[in-house]
Design a protein around this motif. Structure first.
Motif, PDB file in Angstrom:
ATOM      1  N   ASP A   1       0.672  -1.645  -0.067  1.00  0.00           N
ATOM      2  CA  ASP A   1       0.395  -0.104   0.095  1.00  0.00           C
ATOM      3  C   ASP A   1       0.909   1.162   0.065  1.00  0.00           C
ATOM      4  N   LEU A   2       2.168   1.050  -0.016  1.00  0.00           N
ATOM      5  CA  LEU A   2       2.907   1.984   0.533  1.00  0.00           C
ATOM      6  C   LEU A   2       3.702   2.374  -0.510  1.00  0.00           C
ATOM      7  N   ALA A   3       3.812   1.312  -1.351  1.00  0.00           N
ATOM      8  CA  ALA A   3       5.323   1.513  -1.800  1.00  0.00           C
ATOM      9  C   ALA A   3       5.220   2.485  -3.223  1.00  0.00           C
ATOM     10  N   LEU A   4       4.163   3.186  -3.724  1.00  0.00           N
ATOM     11  CA  LEU A   4       4.519   4.656  -4.255  1.00  0.00           C
ATOM     12  C   LEU A   4       4.631   5.636  -3.188  1.00  0.00           C
ATOM     13  N   PRO A   5       3.882   6.091  -2.751  1.00  0.00           N
ATOM     14  CA  PRO A   5       4.558   7.045  -1.750  1.00  0.00           C
ATOM     15  C   PRO A   5       5.997   7.154  -1.133  1.00  0.00           C
ATOM     16  N   VAL A   6       6.670   6.203  -1.119  1.00  0.00           N
ATOM     17  CA  VAL A   6       8.108   5.117  -0.438  1.00  0.00           C
ATOM     18  C   VAL A   6       8.799   5.794  -1.709  1.00  0.00           C
ATOM     19  N   THR A   7       8.453   4.994  -2.944  1.00  0.00           N
ATOM     20  CA  THR A   7       9.122   5.471  -3.507  1.00  0.00           C
ATOM     21  C   THR A   7       9.407   6.997  -4.176  1.00  0.00           C
ATOM     22  N   MET A   8       8.462   7.661  -4.215  1.00  0.00           N
ATOM     23  CA  MET A   8       8.370   9.118  -4.150  1.00  0.00           C
ATOM     24  C   MET A   8       9.611   9.911  -3.279  1.00  0.00           C
ATOM     25  N   LEU A   9       9.237   9.614  -2.357  1.00  0.00           N
ATOM     26  CA  LEU A   9       9.573  10.095  -1.071  1.00  0.00           C
ATOM     27  C   LEU A   9      11.805   9.584  -1.335  1.00  0.00           C
ATOM     28  N   VAL A  10      11.565   8.421  -1.453  1.00  0.00           N
ATOM     29  CA  VAL A  10      13.464   8.577  -2.026  1.00  0.00           C
ATOM     30  C   VAL A  10      13.608   8.659  -3.072  1.00  0.00           C
ATOM     31  N   ASN A  11      13.009   8.427  -4.309  1.00  0.00           N
ATOM     32  CA  ASN A  11      13.323   9.483  -5.545  1.00  0.00           C
ATOM     33  C   ASN A  11      13.379  11.176  -5.422  1.00  0.00           C
ATOM     34  N   ALA A  12      12.916  11.450  -4.623  1.00  0.00           N
ATOM     35  CA  ALA A  12      13.076  12.614  -4.521  1.00  0.00           C
ATOM     36  C   ALA A  12      14.281  13.154  -3.596  1.00  0.00           C
ATOM     37  N   VAL A  13      14.226  12.191  -2.754  1.00  0.00           N
ATOM     38  CA  VAL A  13      15.643  12.379  -1.571  1.00  0.00           C
ATOM     39  C   VAL A  13      17.007  12.066  -2.679  1.00  0.00           C
ATOM     40  N   MET A  14      17.143  10.799  -3.591  1.00  0.00           N
ATOM     41  CA  MET A  14      18.223  10.659  -4.302  1.00  0.00           C
ATOM     42  C   MET A  14      18.410  11.275  -5.171  1.00  0.00           C
ATOM     43  N   SER A  15      17.528  12.263  -5.967  1.00  0.00           N
ATOM     44  CA  SER A  15      17.517  12.926  -7.027  1.00  0.00           C
ATOM     45  C   SER A  15      18.416  14.335  -6.567  1.00  0.00           C
ATOM     46  N   LEU A  16      17.935  14.450  -5.077  1.00  0.00           N
ATOM     47  CA  LEU A  16      18.373  16.134  -4.292  1.00  0.00           C
ATOM     48  C   LEU A  16      19.934  16.367  -4.403  1.00  0.00           C
ATOM     49  N   PRO A  17      20.979  15.487  -4.761  1.00  0.00           N
ATOM     50  CA  PRO A  17      22.404  15.797  -4.668  1.00  0.00           C
ATOM     51  C   PRO A  17      22.870  16.351  -6.745  1.00  0.00           C
ATOM     52  N   PHE A  18      21.883  16.192  -7.415  1.00  0.00           N
ATOM     53  CA  PHE A  18      21.790  16.490  -8.624  1.00  0.00           C
ATOM     54  C   PHE A  18      21.199  17.836  -8.604  1.00  0.00           C
ATOM     55  N   ALA A  19      20.408  17.932  -8.029  1.00  0.00           N
ATOM     56  CA  ALA A  19      19.781  19.827  -8.230  1.00  0.00           C
ATOM     57  C   ALA A  19      20.288  20.045  -7.208  1.00  0.00           C
ATOM     58  N   LEU A  20      20.931  19.843  -6.310  1.00  0.00           N
ATOM     59  CA  LEU A  20      21.822  20.717  -5.229  1.00  0.00           C
ATOM     60  C   LEU A  20      22.708  21.233  -6.397  1.00  0.00           C
ATOM     61  N   ARG A  21      24.003  20.033  -6.989  1.00  0.00           N
ATOM     62  CA  ARG A  21      24.295  20.617  -7.572  1.00  0.00           C
ATOM     63  C   ARG A  21      24.527  22.130  -8.731  1.00  0.00           C
ATOM     64  N   ALA A  22      22.763  21.286  -9.083  1.00  0.00           N
ATOM     65  CA  ALA A  22      22.907  22.979 -10.127  1.00  0.00           C
ATOM     66  C   ALA A  22      22.143  24.230 -10.015  1.00  0.00           C
ATOM     67  N   LEU A  23      21.438  23.908  -8.212  1.00  0.00           N
ATOM     68  CA  LEU A  23      21.285  25.177  -7.558  1.00  0.00           C
ATOM     69  C   LEU A  23      21.980  25.656  -6.991  1.00  0.00           C
ATOM     70  N   VAL A  24      23.028  25.093  -6.187  1.00  0.00           N
ATOM     71  CA  VAL A  24      23.643  26.138  -4.409  1.00  0.00           C
ATOM     72  C   VAL A  24      24.250  27.190  -5.665  1.00  0.00           C
ATOM     73  N   PRO A  25      25.468  26.675  -6.593  1.00  0.00           N
ATOM     74  CA  PRO A  25      25.840  27.307  -7.145  1.00  0.00           C
ATOM     75  C   PRO A  25      25.511  28.649  -7.600  1.00  0.00           C
ATOM     76  N   ALA A  26      24.243  28.243  -8.640  1.00  0.00           N
ATOM     77  CA  ALA A  26      23.391  28.985  -9.230  1.00  0.00           C
ATOM     78  C   ALA A  26      22.962  30.857  -8.176  1.00  0.00           C
ATOM     79  N   LEU A  27      22.483  29.535  -7.210  1.00  0.00           N
ATOM     80  CA  LEU A  27      22.185  30.739  -6.169  1.00  0.00           C
ATOM     81  C   LEU A  27      22.837  31.706  -5.493  1.00  0.00           C
ATOM     82  N   ALA A  28      24.147  31.081  -5.344  1.00  0.00           N
ATOM     83  CA  ALA A  28      25.282  31.777  -5.152  1.00  0.00           C
ATOM     84  C   ALA A  28      25.696  32.655  -5.473  1.00  0.00           C
ATOM     85  N   GLU A  29      25.651  32.871  -7.286  1.00  0.00           N
ATOM     86  CA  GLU A  29      25.991  33.565  -8.227  1.00  0.00           C
ATOM     87  C   GLU A  29      24.540  34.680  -7.717  1.00  0.00           C
TER      88      GLU A  29
END
Lengths: 516, 326
Positions: free
Chosen positions: A383-411
């Motif tokens: 029953d929780l498969a899809l919400p859990v997958t969403m959460l985990v995937n969101a967290v798993m893709s954080l590093p790429f987002a941070l790589r793109a966002l942190v320097p850009a926001l700093a700039e």
């Protein structure tokens, strides 16, 4: 701590807590204390070796390709940039089959070599593992570095041209400082992705020599049911990541180009015929390396799409829903963390940014099992498969987002922060009128990546979902497991189309008026 | 069909059950439950006679199934677990999570069956599958000496991989390590699971792949392609016997036993060959489907009893790792 830092600290804490709680949950279920054996050390050594090689090669090759793409304009360039990202979003086994269609025993390269009477190549082993990792990660590295290139304001190139800079001057004064800022992060991201690699190493590694930590964890869970060892290995992986993340973040130097007006970049320095030829060849080679395997995947499966059973289309629908959910969640987490890094001191800023990377380091197997142990008493896993997958995937893709966002926001803050503050733009107003408009590009890119990645993900969902709740990648495996390789090939094309489509829509949305 | 699937998808999310009939929950491996596996037909047939609701839960493969049950422990919802093989039953019995079945059916297995906890429902021999163009080696020894390339699965992550490990151990005993060293240069790669290896084989990456003697029947029956065969080895072939067992903590012991007995009925057994592509544990009244008749029949069936399999596993794995890590 200022108010804007709060959501970011909360988001980083959530990620860290998720990682820590799952590790602890697994360790607490252990029946005996664990320690490393020689095989575990061998696995750690191999993991680091292949990850370092893969990261250095991917980023090393990505720099000239990104430079070529940054300073050339040609028809179909945008489409090419999107397509080049495709390997990164494919489920591993599909990409491997595509690679083998080119480099395998029966592949194009060997057929060509045999045609001219030369002995064939055999890629299984460290070569195959690194080749596959470069295939997966070169596109990501190109995109991350390309972001850096287009982040140099057009005005600087204009100034360079008016000062009569040649290519070497541009490289010294504009490009190298930019690379000093961007490359460590790119190396880190690729390194981390390769440390949790499992199926690549196991399929192309040729045998137990190529055992990664992730396989050792898998074995500890599945065959020995030694949860203590699994937790210990999971901890080793987190330690490895934390070290790598701190080293990489420490060695990144902000380039500080100052603000531009966002005008299209014109490159007077790169107009020599020699450079033109060089860039053309580089782009062509990268395209051939990355697109030929995909083309073979498509030709193998395209015809079967119309005959795919309804269950596969339903699974595709579920995958799209998961992708959208995890993208939204990821954007909230990433923006909060990026905002907090601006407001905090150097050390706490690094710490919360580093915690954003933790999730990619924690073994998907440990994360999944830990979540399973935590949630099982509360609710049915399926029953929780899809919400859990969403959460985990969101967290798993954080590093790429941070790589793109942190320097850009700093700039953005370096360039406009004082102006915005003097206008008393804070909170919502600053977010809406300064950050979001100027972050469109990296946001679109990050959202595209998150959507595409979670579309193709086959990590945690495999532990939770049963076939009735299967996502498309899971369905693809079901087809392969039922001897139906033709239908699996067709499902792979569908998945490729959905992943690329999601990536394209978000990424395109981010640069609707931009000249990337 | 479309509507049913859609409805299943919608209602599964709410977890609501339309009827108040007792529910029997069966944990099994994924490929059993998919629309291509035996699950749907068996579910319909059992529900027609049990006045109950049968719920299959897919949990990865055989090894994952046991891990899942151990993670859940006595709080598991499972009433029956279906799909362990004899290499896993010793570990499964040791958990104390299973109860005796109390049944005594007639079975058509190549070996005697005496196990009061687990009952077989299908079986096959492990074998190397090849295309007809290949003139296959006739023994492990011949294979190791030839330059025929093979794909195998990792015994640490896959049940066929573990089967091969024990097959070699049963055939060669003390010389198993030396055999693996001799075979090392034939092995193209070692994959995580059966699916990866078999699909690499279909894409032409190797001459042979570790699978089952019954695999060619899939190609012959479902694809009408007679181009595949399994190589018969002189040393004999190791058996995979898939079993089910009743979970001790079940709240439906009667129905769980009925289901295990039903798995050996004609209705269930006649479904197995062309969905699971294995031999049924009891030959159905109408016999085996055409296409199963052409399969190779090994002269010798090899099989470690469950406790010996568990004992042999660790040493055999060390030998395997050592031989293939050089």
């Amino acid at each position: 701590m200022s108010r804007t830092a709060l959501p970011g600290v909360a988001a980083a804490t959530l990620v860290a807590a998720l990682v820590a709680a799952t590790l602890v949950a697994v360790a607490l279920r252990a029946e005996a204390a664990a320690q490393f054996g020689p095989a575990d050390w061998a696995a750690i050594r191999f993991t680091v070796l292949q990850a370092v090689l893969s990261a250095v090669l991917s980023v090393g090759l990505a720099i000239p390709v990104a430079r070529a793409l940054a300073r050339r304009r040609f028809p179909g360039r945008r489409l090419l940039i999107t397509l080049l990202g495709a390997p990164f979003v494919l489920p591993v086994i599909v990409a491997i089959l595509g690679l083998l269609a080119v480099f395998g025993q029966n592949g194009l390269v060997n057929a060509a070599l045999a045609g001219i009477g030369l002995p064939g190549i055999r890629i299984y082993g460290l070569t195959g593992v690194v080749l596959a990792h470069v295939f997966f990660n070169l596109p990501l590295a190109v995109r991350l570095i390309l972001q850096g290139w287009v982040g140099i304001p057009a005005e600087r190139f204009r100034l360079a041209a008016s000062l009569g800079f040649g290519p070497s001057d541009v490289a010294r004064l504009l490009e190298r400082p930019m690379l000093r800022e961007v490359v460590p992060g790119a190396l880190l991201v690729v390194f981390l992705l390769c440390t949790t690699s499992f199926a690549v190493a196991l399929t192309l590694g040729g045998g137990p020599r190529a055992t990664t930590i992730e396989l050792a964890i898998y074995q500890a869970f599945r065959f020995d049911f030694d949860l203590g060892r699994a937790a210990l290995l999971g901890l080793a992986q987190v330690a490895l990541t934390a070290t790598a993340a701190l080293v990489a973040l420490r060695s990144a130097v902000p380039a500080a180009f100052g603000a531009g007006l966002g005008a299209p970049v014109a490159r007077w320095d790169a107009r020599t015929p020699l450079l033109r030829v060089q860039d053309t060849i580089l782009v062509a080679l990268a395209a051939a390396f990355l697109l030929t395997p995909l083309l073979l995947v498509v030709t193998r499966g395209a015809a079967g799409i119309v005959t795919l059973p309804a269950s596969v289309w339903l699974a595709a629908g579920r995958s799209v829903a998961v992708a959208l959910g995890s993208t939204a969640l990821m954007l909230i987490l990433a923006l909060s963390i990026a905002a907090a890094t601006l407001r905090l001191g150097r050390t706490p800023a690094r710490l919360i940014e580093a915690s954003g990377y933790l999730a990619v380091a924690v073994s998907p197997m440990v994360l999944g099992t830990g979540l399973f142990l935590l949630l099982f008493p509360v609710a049915g896993p399926a029953d929780l498969a899809l919400p859990v997958t969403m959460l985990v995937n969101a967290v798993m893709s954080l590093p790429f987002a941070l790589r793109a966002l942190v320097p850009a926001l700093a700039e953005i803050e370096r360039s406009y922060g004082r102006l915005a503050s003097s206008l008393d733009m804070h909170g919502q107003a600053r977010l809406r009128h300064l950050w979001l408009p100027r972050l469109r590009r990296p946001l679109g890119f990050a959202a595209g990546l998150a959507a595409a990645l979670s579309m193709g993900d086959l990590g945690v969902v495999a532990l939770f979902a049963d076939p009735e709740h299967a996502t498309l990648p899971l369905k693809l495996y079901d087809l392969m497991g039922a001897y139906r390789s033709d239908a699996a090939a067709a499902a792979a094309v569908l998945l490729l189309a959905l992943s690329l489509g999601a990536f394209w829509i978000f990424d395109r949305g981010g640069r609707i008026d931009a000249d990337l | 069909m479309k509507f049913q699937l859609l409805a299943a998808g919608l209602f599964a999310a709410t977890g609501a059950s339309a009827q108040d009939a007792p529910v029997v929950t069966v944990y099994t491996y994924d490929s059993f439950v998919t629309e291509w596996g035996p699950g749907p037909a068996i579910e319909a047939a059992f529900e027609a006679e049990c006045a109950c609701e049968l719920r299959f839960v897919g949990a990865g493969d055989g090894a994952a199934l046991l891990a899942r049950l151990r993670l859940e422990g006595e709080r598991t919802e499972a009433d029956v677990v279906l799909g362990l093989d004899t290499n896993l039953t010793a570990a499964a019995a040791d958990t104390g999570l299973f109860a005796p079945h109390g049944l005594d059916p007639e079975l058509d297995l190549p070996v005697e069956w005496e196990d009061d906890i687990f009952l077989p429902f299908d079986w096959s021999y492990f074998a190397f599958v090849h295309r007809n163009e290949l003139n296959p080696p006739e023994s492990f020894r011949e294979l190791a000496e030839s330059d025929v390339s093979v794909l195998i699965q990792d015994p640490r992550s896959s049940t066929p991989g573990l089967g091969l490990l024990l097959w070699v151990e049963a055939a060669y005993g003390d010389e198993a390590g030396a055999f693996w060293s001799a075979l090392a240069d034939n092995i193209v790669t070692v994959t995580a699971g059966w699916s990866e290896a078999y699909n690499l084989f279909l894409e032409g990456e190797a001459d042979m792949v570790l699978s089952y003697t019954t695999s060619p029947a899939y190609h012959a029956i479902a694809e009408e392609d007679d181009g595949f065969a399994a190589a018969a080895f002189e040393e004999g072939h190791y058996l995979q016997i898939e079993v089910g067992g009743i979970v001790a903590s079940t709240d439906q012991p009667e129905l769980a036993r009925d289901f295990l007995a039903f798995m050996l009925s004609d209705a269930a057994q006649s479904v197995i060959p062309t969905t699971n592509w294995m031999y049924p544990a009891v030959v159905p009244q109408d016999g085996l489907p055409e296409g199963f008749g052409d399969l190779i029949q090994p002269d010798r069936a090899l099989l470690y009893p469950p406790d010996e399999a568990a004992a042999a596993r660790e040493a055999a794995l060390d030998e395997w790792l050592l031989a293939l890590s050089r």
